[in-house]
Design an enzyme around this catalytic site. Sequence first.
Site, PDB file in Angstrom:
ATOM      1  N   CYS A   1      -3.348   4.831  21.141  1.00 57.89           N
ATOM      2  CA  CYS A   1      -2.170   4.063  20.755  1.00 57.89           C
ATOM      3  C   CYS A   1      -2.085   3.916  19.237  1.00 57.89           C
ATOM      4  O   CYS A   1      -3.022   4.235  18.498  1.00 57.89           O
ATOM      5  CB  CYS A   1      -2.194   2.683  21.405  1.00 57.89           C
ATOM      6  SG  CYS A   1      -1.925   2.701  23.194  1.00 57.89           S
TER       7      CYS A   1
ATOM      8  N   HIS B   1       1.579  -1.225  19.098  1.00 61.36           N
ATOM      9  CA  HIS B   1       1.337  -2.613  19.475  1.00 61.36           C
ATOM     10  C   HIS B   1       0.562  -3.343  18.382  1.00 61.36           C
ATOM     11  O   HIS B   1       0.062  -2.756  17.422  1.00 61.36           O
ATOM     12  CB  HIS B   1       0.586  -2.690  20.809  1.00 61.36           C
ATOM     13  CG  HIS B   1      -0.779  -2.074  20.800  1.00 61.36           C
ATOM     14  ND1 HIS B   1      -1.884  -2.704  20.293  1.00 61.36           N
ATOM     15  CD2 HIS B   1      -1.227  -0.866  21.261  1.00 61.36           C
ATOM     16  CE1 HIS B   1      -2.952  -1.936  20.430  1.00 61.36           C
ATOM     17  NE2 HIS B   1      -2.580  -0.807  21.008  1.00 61.36           N
TER      18      HIS B   1
END
Length: 331
Positions: A211, A195
Amino acid sequence: MSSRHNILFLLLIFVVGSANGQSFPLPPDGVDVVGEVRTLEARHEDTLLSLGREHGVGFEEMRRANPGVDTWLPGEGTGIVIPNRFILPDAKREGIVINLAEMRLYYYPGDYSDKAGTVETYPISVGRMDWSTPLGVSRITERTENPHWIPPQSIREERARQGRPLPEVVPPGPDNPLGRHRIRLDIPGGAYLIHGTNEPRGIGMRVTHGCIRMFPEDVESLFHRVPRGTRVNIVNQPVKAGWSEDGLLVEIHPVLPDDAENGFDAAEPPTLEEAVLAVATALERGDGRIDHQRLTRSVQEADGIPEVISRHPAAAREGRESLVGPLSALD
């Protein structure tokens, strides 16, 4: 590879570019190195972070390549090394390959893309040791633009202890840590994503909750081109070894400590034994003799810049057919 092919390949390295990250022609079989290390003069307004973002390099990569240079005030006219030469990870050249140790993502567009025959590479942030990013092969299952963020309970508890409580749902907008683009992976046991971010200064550091975080412009570029089902291989290779026309090279990255609170300053070089194993694997694909002093120095410096460790770099690069026993070549 013929001399004509060598010239064409080197020309392509300088011609092919990308506004996001770095893009290079995919090297032919037997060649594992792309790009070049460059030096430029800092302007008055430059910082290592701004120069890194401008040239597709993360924070720690810039810091290690420029020891002794002030991160925030390099000074006008200061020579700054831009470490844009990379040994491709020892992994299948397909889809996305993420090497946690160097905090870098590699994307092989494949035949379905108008960029077939290239490899792109981007700096990333990865998980801290207490929120580590899992290794292994997964796939992209979902792409979402302007996502909401539902913080896991563990993150909400952590932020509450820090006096920075989070709502149950963070809407799209400038306060959303996911940025404007979210790519979900099918890793079991949690919501693992590639992301963007609303804090681009942290790209190239080990700061996430597991992440993969990218510069906003980089993840936007990938978002519109990687289809669902794309293969994503997450590896951890602090030592990479590979061949170029110069011979055999190694690229060494620090091994971060188990205790994340110690930060990057506590990172240590990998062991010489780990480097020898990586070199031995590379020697199974080519012959040559290794300068052990160069290899040792590269391990000690662990600056992430590929270094030639061949004693005779130009030897035995064309028409190789016989293999040399890897350990016997390390003298």
